[in-house]
Structures are given as C-alpha cells and as structure tokens.
Design a protein around this motif. Structure first.
Motif, short mmCIF file in Angstrom:
data_model
loop_
_atom_site.label_atom_id
_atom_site.label_comp_id
_atom_site.label_asym_id
_atom_site.label_seq_id
_atom_site.Cartn_x
_atom_site.Cartn_y
_atom_site.Cartn_z
N THR A 230 -8.19 6.96 5.16
CA THR A 230 -9.28 6.99 6.14
C THR A 230 -9.17 5.93 7.23
O THR A 230 -9.78 6.07 8.28
CB THR A 230 -10.63 6.79 5.42
OG1 THR A 230 -10.58 5.61 4.62
CG2 THR A 230 -10.94 7.98 4.53
N TRP A 231 -8.38 4.88 6.99
CA TRP A 231 -8.27 3.81 7.97
C TRP A 231 -7.04 4.01 8.83
O TRP A 231 -6.08 3.26 8.78
CB TRP A 231 -8.22 2.45 7.28
CG TRP A 231 -8.62 1.32 8.20
CD1 TRP A 231 -9.15 1.41 9.44
CD2 TRP A 231 -8.53 -0.07 7.91
NE1 TRP A 231 -9.39 0.17 9.96
CE2 TRP A 231 -9.03 -0.76 9.04
CE3 TRP A 231 -8.08 -0.81 6.82
CZ2 TRP A 231 -9.09 -2.16 9.11
CZ3 TRP A 231 -8.14 -2.19 6.89
CH2 TRP A 231 -8.64 -2.85 8.02
N TYR B 220 -2.55 -6.44 -2.81
CA TYR B 220 -2.61 -5.41 -1.77
C TYR B 220 -1.43 -5.55 -0.81
O TYR B 220 -0.78 -6.59 -0.74
CB TYR B 220 -3.95 -5.43 -1.05
CG TYR B 220 -4.18 -6.51 -0.01
CD1 TYR B 220 -3.71 -6.37 1.30
CD2 TYR B 220 -4.91 -7.64 -0.31
CE1 TYR B 220 -3.95 -7.34 2.26
CE2 TYR B 220 -5.17 -8.62 0.65
CZ TYR B 220 -4.67 -8.46 1.93
OH TYR B 220 -4.91 -9.42 2.88
N ASN C 67 -15.31 7.18 5.46
CA ASN C 67 -14.61 6.05 4.85
C ASN C 67 -14.30 6.35 3.39
O ASN C 67 -14.43 7.49 2.94
CB ASN C 67 -15.43 4.76 5.01
CG ASN C 67 -16.83 4.87 4.41
OD1 ASN C 67 -17.01 5.39 3.31
ND2 ASN C 67 -17.83 4.37 5.14
N SER C 68 -13.87 5.33 2.67
CA SER C 68 -13.47 5.53 1.28
C SER C 68 -14.55 6.20 0.44
O SER C 68 -14.26 7.03 -0.43
CB SER C 68 -13.11 4.19 0.63
OG SER C 68 -11.96 3.63 1.18
N TYR D 195 -13.01 0.96 5.29
CA TYR D 195 -11.77 1.72 5.42
C TYR D 195 -12.11 3.07 6.06
O TYR D 195 -12.31 4.07 5.39
CB TYR D 195 -11.10 1.95 4.06
CG TYR D 195 -10.44 0.72 3.48
CD1 TYR D 195 -10.16 -0.39 4.27
CD2 TYR D 195 -10.08 0.68 2.14
CE1 TYR D 195 -9.55 -1.51 3.72
CE2 TYR D 195 -9.46 -0.43 1.59
CZ TYR D 195 -9.20 -1.52 2.39
OH TYR D 195 -8.59 -2.62 1.84
N GLY E 257 -10.78 0.74 -2.78
CA GLY E 257 -11.26 1.27 -1.51
C GLY E 257 -12.14 0.27 -0.80
O GLY E 257 -12.35 -0.85 -1.27
N MET F 299 -6.75 2.92 1.24
CA MET F 299 -6.92 2.59 2.65
C MET F 299 -6.25 3.59 3.58
O MET F 299 -6.82 4.00 4.59
CB MET F 299 -6.36 1.19 2.94
CG MET F 299 -6.48 0.77 4.39
SD MET F 299 -5.84 -0.89 4.71
CE MET F 299 -4.09 -0.62 4.52
#
Length: 329
Positions: free
Chosen positions: A20-21, A201, A58-59, A52, A48, A17
C-alpha cells in the motif's frame, strides 16, 4: 520457532508495507496470494502500519479485506501495527490523545476481523514524555484490545527505560547487511539484556539487494532516490557491497536476498545478540517463496561476509536528514 508475546512465530516474518505504500498500490487480489503463501510457509509475524498508504487505503484496509476472505487465518497471524503519527503525515505524535486516536482508528478499520497483537509508536515523539505514550498503549493491553507493546526505532536507553515500565514484546529496528548499526550502538545489547526479540525491517535494504539497479536513476520507487544511500557516489560505493555478496550467493547457488536473510538468521541469538526476526516484504508469491528459503551459511560463509562488511564501508545515512532526526529516539 520463536515465541513473541507467548505466540510462536516463524524465523522469518512478513512486512506489508510494499502493498500500500507505493505510488501504485498493489490490488488486493494480487496481494492476497503473496500473503497466503507467506502464512503457508510459516511467516506468521505480519507487520503493518496505519501510515503505510493513505487514510483510505493502508495496511488496515488490506488486512480487513484479507481476513474477510480468509477468516480462518486470523488466529494464525501475529499482527504488529505501527501508528501514533500525525494523521496523514510522517511526523510522530505520541501524545496520549493521538495514541488513542491511532489505536481506535486501526481497530475500527480492522472491524473485529483481526486483533492487534502488538502496537508500537512508529517513532519517539520528543515533545511527549515517552512513558505517557507507553502508558496509553498499556491501557489498551489491560482492556484486552491490544495484545502487547512493541517499540520502533528506539535507542538503547529508551529500551531500558521502557522495559522498567512495561513488558516489551519486541523492538522493531532496521537491520541488514547495509544497516548493522544496532550491533555497535547498544540497541542489540539492550534487547539481549531484557530478552526482547528484534523485528528487523528492511532486511533487503529497501530493494537494493533484490534489484538490478546499476545507477541511481534506476532506483524504484522514485521516492527512494532522496535516501542518501541511493544517491550519487554513495550509490556506487554501496554497489560494491552488493557485488561482494553476489559472489557468495553464486558459490552457494543462492540469490543475494537468500544470503542476506540467511546472514541475519545465522547471527540471531549468538555472540550476545538477541533473537532477530527479519520481516522482508514481497508483492508476489514467487518472491515470498524465495525469501522463505534463506541460504544455509557455514561458519566460513559468516566469516567471509564479516570480512566484506569490514572492507566495504556503507556510504550515506539510512534516511534523509528529516528521517534521521526521528531514529534511535
């Protein structure tokens, strides 16, 4: 080693995460060394999400680029992808048509360079019967396009219901020293009943345990400042927990993150809990190395940490009100 969907994975996984997030996505050439280091050290369960990042970064874009450069790593990784949200928005849509759109889009972006080993709806869509969402993923499993089904942010009742419908390979939920809910709300118990491992997570509390944040204004990225645990009086209450854990880390000649991860691994599979695999994220190889050296905690250490958790009450909910409405579905 632990087996998930008949594939062995390390005791610690890896969350994508953070690349890209974020307001300033990590350049691929910076992300790759961290990803390679995680695999080198045994964190081969990668996590992923379609959301994200943006539809253009994104992922999936990151993974495509990574496995283009390192195709030999594709078979080493067990990849779990979250999706089934309204495209471009953080809102669940578990309708069969959107689940298909989500999986098809992820497969398209991966471009055959890596299989999706596990796919999960990021949240339960209360407007769609959950069995419809699961049955749609199962179509892709049967067709050989997805390896298996995992669940995300679900209640104990949903886990039991899902397990009657299909083989559930894993359940992803938040679990950390600041988020021990699953030990009291039946989620861990339900996973244990059905021999389903948990992907934990945010095991480092969204950076709270890795940072030197002294006041709410220090919280980064700034969007986290709307999370109740990082605002106002709640922030200062939760710093007390971090300070207490820091004392144990000092005595162990370890870092706070190493103690936090060590605690999760120490309670994993014991006292009625299922196997729990933390999936911390890291944007540098150095941080990956730190995370892959969790503290080796004694029974005395665990007792001391449990005493801290009993003494220091975590303040604030895990998400703002809108986010909480989509948890434990």
């Amino acid at each position: 080693m632990v087996k998930v969907n008949d594939q062995e994975i390390g005791a610690v996984g890896y969350g994508l995460m953070g690349f890209t997030w974020r307001p300033d996505p990590t350049p691929f050439e910076v992300a790759f060394p961290a990803m390679r280091k995680s695999l080198e050290l045994g964190a081969n369960a990668w996590n992923g999400g379609e959301f994200y990042g943006t539809p253009d970064n994104n992922s999936m874009h990151l993974l495509n680029a990574y496995f283009t450069k390192y195709p030999e790593d594709a078979e080493k990784v067990q990849l779990c992808i979250k999706g089934a949200s309204v495209y471009g928005r953080m809102q669940p849509d578990g309708s069969p048509q959107n689940v298909r759109r989500s999986i098809d889009e992820c497969l398209k972006l991966l471009d055959g360079k890596k299989k999706i080993d596990l796919f999960e709806c990021a949240r339960v869509d209360h407007n769609t019967p959950y069995e419809q969402s699961l049955n749609t993923i199962a179509e892709y499993v049967k067709a050989g396009k997805v390896g298996g089904i995992s669940l995300s942010e679900v209640s104990a009742a949903t886990i039991r219901k899902a397990a009657k419908l299909h083989k559930i390979a894993a359940v992803e939920v938040e679990f950390s020293l600041m988020a021990t809910d699953i030990m009291e709300n039946g989620i861990a118990e339900a996973c244990h009943e059905h021999n389903i491992p948990i992907f934990a997570y945010s095991p480092l509390c969204r950076g709270f345990l890795t940072s030197g944040w002294k006041k709410p204004e220090d919280v980064r990225p700034e969007r986290l400042r709307i999370f109740p645990r990082f605002t106002g009086d709640a922030f200062y209450q939760n710093v007390k927990l971090r300070d207490e854990v820091e004392r144990i880390a000092h005595d162990k000649a370890a870092t706070i993150p190493q103690v936090a991860l060590g605690w999760i691994l120490a309670v994993s599979g014991k006292n009625g809990l299922p196997v729990i695999i933390p999936i911390p994220g890291a944007t540098t190889a150095e941080r990956v190395e730190e995370n892959m050296k969790p503290a080796q905690l004694t029974d005395g250490d665990i007792k001391a940490i449990n005493a801290i958790l009993s003494k220091v009450t975590v303040a604030g909910t895990r998400y703002p009100e809108f986010g909480m409405s989509h948890t434990n579905g």
